[in-house]
Scaffold this active site. Structure first.
Site, mmCIF file in Angstrom:
data_model
loop_
_atom_site.group_PDB
_atom_site.id
_atom_site.type_symbol
_atom_site.label_atom_id
_atom_site.label_comp_id
_atom_site.label_asym_id
_atom_site.label_seq_id
_atom_site.Cartn_x
_atom_site.Cartn_y
_atom_site.Cartn_z
ATOM 1 N N LEU A 9 0.840 -1.200 0.000
ATOM 2 C CA LEU A 9 0.000 0.000 0.000
ATOM 3 C C LEU A 9 0.877 1.252 0.000
ATOM 4 O O LEU A 9 1.647 1.475 0.933
ATOM 5 C CB LEU A 9 -0.914 0.012 1.227
ATOM 6 C CG LEU A 9 -1.714 -1.277 1.452
ATOM 7 C CD1 LEU A 9 -2.699 -1.084 2.588
ATOM 8 C CD2 LEU A 9 -2.449 -1.677 0.181
ATOM 9 N N GLY A 12 -1.145 6.602 -0.093
ATOM 10 C CA GLY A 12 -1.459 7.699 0.831
ATOM 11 C C GLY A 12 -0.559 8.894 0.620
ATOM 12 O O GLY A 12 0.522 8.805 0.038
ATOM 13 N N ARG A 16 1.309 13.675 7.638
ATOM 14 C CA ARG A 16 2.104 13.970 8.837
ATOM 15 C C ARG A 16 3.571 14.275 8.525
ATOM 16 O O ARG A 16 4.293 14.783 9.358
ATOM 17 C CB ARG A 16 1.994 12.795 9.830
ATOM 18 C CG ARG A 16 0.616 12.682 10.454
ATOM 19 C CD ARG A 16 0.383 11.328 11.111
ATOM 20 N NE ARG A 16 -0.008 10.304 10.137
ATOM 21 C CZ ARG A 16 -0.308 9.045 10.450
ATOM 22 N NH1 ARG A 16 -0.240 8.639 11.708
ATOM 23 N NH2 ARG A 16 -0.665 8.179 9.519
HETATM 24 C C1 UD1 Z 1 -2.140 1.726 9.499
HETATM 25 C C2 UD1 Z 1 -3.173 0.796 10.142
HETATM 26 C C3 UD1 Z 1 -2.851 0.675 11.629
HETATM 27 C C4 UD1 Z 1 -1.449 0.144 11.813
HETATM 28 C C5 UD1 Z 1 -0.434 0.985 11.037
HETATM 29 C C6 UD1 Z 1 0.901 0.272 11.031
HETATM 30 C C7 UD1 Z 1 -5.306 1.049 8.939
HETATM 31 C C8 UD1 Z 1 -6.638 1.671 8.939
HETATM 32 N N1 UD1 Z 1 -4.491 1.346 9.957
HETATM 33 O O1 UD1 Z 1 -2.289 2.999 10.112
HETATM 34 O O2 UD1 Z 1 -3.788 -0.215 12.240
HETATM 35 O O3 UD1 Z 1 -1.130 0.141 13.195
HETATM 36 O O4 UD1 Z 1 -0.837 1.164 9.672
HETATM 37 O O5 UD1 Z 1 1.923 1.082 10.518
HETATM 38 O O6 UD1 Z 1 -5.003 0.278 8.055
HETATM 39 N N2 UD1 Z 1 -2.565 3.951 1.973
HETATM 40 C C9 UD1 Z 1 -3.070 3.726 0.731
HETATM 41 N N3 UD1 Z 1 -4.308 4.196 0.412
HETATM 42 C C10 UD1 Z 1 -5.072 4.860 1.311
HETATM 43 C C11 UD1 Z 1 -4.551 5.081 2.616
HETATM 44 C C12 UD1 Z 1 -3.284 4.611 2.911
HETATM 45 O O7 UD1 Z 1 -2.429 3.117 -0.125
HETATM 46 O O8 UD1 Z 1 -6.194 5.248 0.960
HETATM 47 C C13 UD1 Z 1 -1.224 3.444 2.288
HETATM 48 C C14 UD1 Z 1 -0.254 4.522 2.756
HETATM 49 O O9 UD1 Z 1 0.454 5.057 1.653
HETATM 50 C C15 UD1 Z 1 0.650 3.780 3.718
HETATM 51 C C16 UD1 Z 1 -0.214 2.652 4.219
HETATM 52 O O10 UD1 Z 1 -1.311 2.544 3.343
HETATM 53 O O11 UD1 Z 1 1.794 3.251 3.066
HETATM 54 C C17 UD1 Z 1 -0.696 2.900 5.642
HETATM 55 O O12 UD1 Z 1 -1.415 4.113 5.666
HETATM 56 P P1 UD1 Z 1 -1.248 5.133 6.865
HETATM 57 O O13 UD1 Z 1 -2.130 6.289 6.591
HETATM 58 O O14 UD1 Z 1 0.160 5.387 7.134
HETATM 59 O O15 UD1 Z 1 -1.899 4.267 8.030
HETATM 60 P P2 UD1 Z 1 -1.617 4.357 9.581
HETATM 61 O O16 UD1 Z 1 -2.413 5.457 10.158
HETATM 62 O O17 UD1 Z 1 -0.188 4.336 9.831
HETATM 63 CA CA CA Z 2 1.624 4.449 8.611
#
Ligand code: UD1
Ligand code: CA
Length: 460
Positions: A9, A12, A16
């Site tokens: 993934l 995002g 932050r």
């Molecule tokens: C996420 C988890 C959390 C976990 C943490 C571990 C969820 C809802 N939460 O939180 O439980 O403890 O990771 O590090 O999954 N991304 C996408 N598309 C989106 C949103 C995010 O591809 O629509 C990708 C981001 O680029 C990132 C990853 O998913 O690489 C995680 O997203 P991030 O927003 O960092 O999630 P956390 O709040 O860290």
């Molecule tokens: Ca994260």
């Protein structure tokens, strides 16, 4: 052997980070964070390697394709669950387990995932979650367990109650999941949370309610840092840097204080090389064997065996041959080639020039757009005047030339083999081989001039 697929993934924004650059492209030891995760999947020999891109999709996709993985667009990003859903079509004929990783978790080691996979297989699970207990779990999704200890669901920090926030076991964002269950569960998740996002974490609760075989596997904290902020990035950088330094020390490189040596991921170093505190090696730099490097920054350069880089040098896109000595305080700019046993001394700048074998430019000089032959001695304060304000011109100095101090060589100009330039000369015409070139106003000494002046104008 079971075939696996991987989904990383990386769509995002990384709010932050407070950056114009997409989070997953921020460099760690000179390499984008996402590269580490893609490399991990490749090291695990998982061929179906899908990366979900969204924010700055073009730049992120370019990296993904360059690394031989497949980018799928999530537009607009609506959460981690929605991100995984983008792979549904691509995996519609795929039956096996899917490994899901976050693009912002670059420190995971291959061995850790291999153990995770092995346990998933051993226990015949349909869903496995990698968890970790942290002293400071802030920012992570908490793992909620039932009285008996089995996992119940995950709650994101923003949605957690004060009691739930006290839980130290968190979700690392690493999952293994049977493909059929994964896409069935994703079809059911709803954005009913603080962030109005489709949370991937909701598949855990769904698995529990459907009685799907779910296991939680706990790992060590160091590898699972999710990089969300600049502070996290610096922590991850420190871990990667230490790994790189440990690896080179194991290969025979000496470091006086490894905590003060900065080596980027693509650098290579030969044995018996000694790195002093304050050494920064960047980009595609290759350092030979038995080299000594005092505090210096070396970027995209090649340093030959037994070279000596003295204190406070900057070497960029240059080639330094074996047994060369550079510095202290030297600036070697792009396109420079310093050949065997040559010497570049203090406060010397060399740009796009060749300095031949055994030649010396020891003090306070500028050598630009020049070709200097073998065994040439360039005196202190020599300048190649290579620029007329519009164009750059070449200076050629053939073998065995001696250039006296404070010489200016107004390019284009050639100094023939074995010639001698007298100190203080401004060379504006070619000098034939073995000639003496001399261009200065003849010195006049006026006898007793000072005494006479003092008599006429006595000191007050
Ligand atoms: C996420 C988890 C959390 C976990 C943490 C571990 C969820 C809802 N939460 O939180 O439980 O403890 O990771 O590090 O999954 N991304 C996408 N598309 C989106 C949103 C995010 O591809 O629509 C990708 C981001 O680029 C990132 C990853 O998913 O690489 C995680 O997203 P991030 O927003 O960092 O999630 P956390 O709040 O860290
Ligand atoms: Ca994260």
């Amino acid at each position: 052997m079971t075939e696996y697929a991987a989904i990383i993934l990386a769509a995002g924004q990384g709010t932050r980070m407070k950056s114009r650059l997409a989070k997953v492209l921020h460099p760690l030891a000179g390499v984008p964070m996402l590269s580490y995760v893609i490399d991990l999947v490749q090291a695990l020999q998982i061929e179906k390697n899908i990366v979900i891109v969204g924010h700055q999709a073009e730049a992120v996709s370019a990296l993904v394709s360059e690394k031989g993985a497949v980018a799928l667009l999530q537009n607009p990003p609506k959460g981690t669950g929605h991100a995984v859903l983008q792979a549904k079509e691509a995996l519609k004929h795929f039956q096996g387990p899917v490994l899901i990783l976050n693009g912002d978790t670059p420190l995971l080691r291959k061995e850790t995932i291999e153990q995770f996979v092995a346990q998933y297989q051993r226990e015949g699970a349909a869903l496995a979650l990698l968890t970790v207990s942290l002293d400071n779990p802030r920012g992570y999704g908490r793992v909620i367990r039932k009285m008996a200890g089995a996992i119940s669901h995950i709650v994101e920090e923003k949605d957690a109650s004060p009691e739930e926030r006290l839980i130290s076991e968190v979700n690392t964002g690493v999952y293994l999941c049977d493909a059929a269950f994964l896409f069935k569960a994703l079809a059911r998740i709803q954005p009913n949370n603080q962030q109005n996002e489709y949370y991937l974490t909701d598949i855990i609760g769904i698995a529990v309610s459907e009685g799907v075989h779910l296991i939680g596997i706990e790992t060590r904290p160091e590898e699972v840092i999710g990089v969300n902020s600049r502070a996290d990035l610096a922590k991850a950088e420190a871990v990667i840097r230490d790994r790189i330094n440990q690896q080179w020390m194991a290969e025979g490189v000496a470091m006086i204080d490894p905590s003060q040596v900065y080596i980027e991921a693509k650098v290579t170093i030969g044995r018996d090389t000694v790195l002093y505190p304050g050494v920064v090696l960047e980009g595609e730099t290759h350092i030979g064997e038995g080299v000594t490097v005092h505090p210096a920054r070396i970027r995209d350069s090649r340093i030959g065996d037994e070279a000596l880089i003295k204190d406070y040098c900057l070497i960029d896109s240059a080639e330094i041959a074996s047994q060369v000595s550079i510095g202290p305080f030297a600036h070697i700019r792009p396109g420079s080639v310093i050949q065997k046993s040559a010497k570049v001394g203090n406060f010397v700048e060399v740009k796009k020039s060749v300095l031949g074998e055994g030649s010396k430019v020891s003090h306070l000089s500028y050598i630009g757009d020049a070709h200097v032959g073998k065994n040439v001695n360039i005196g202190a304060g020599t300048i190649t005047c290579n620029y007329d304000g519009k164009n750059k011109f070449q200076t050629t100095i053939e073998d065995d030339v001696f250039i006296g101090s404070d010489t200016q060589l107004v390019a284009p100009v050639r100094v023939g083999k074995g010639a001698l330039i007298a100190a203080g000369t401004t060379v504006t015409r070619d000098v034939p081989p073995d000639a003496l070139a001399l261009s200065r106003v003849k010195q006049e000494n006026k006898a007793d001039w000072v005494k006479k002046r003092n008599r006429l104008e006595p000191k007050k």
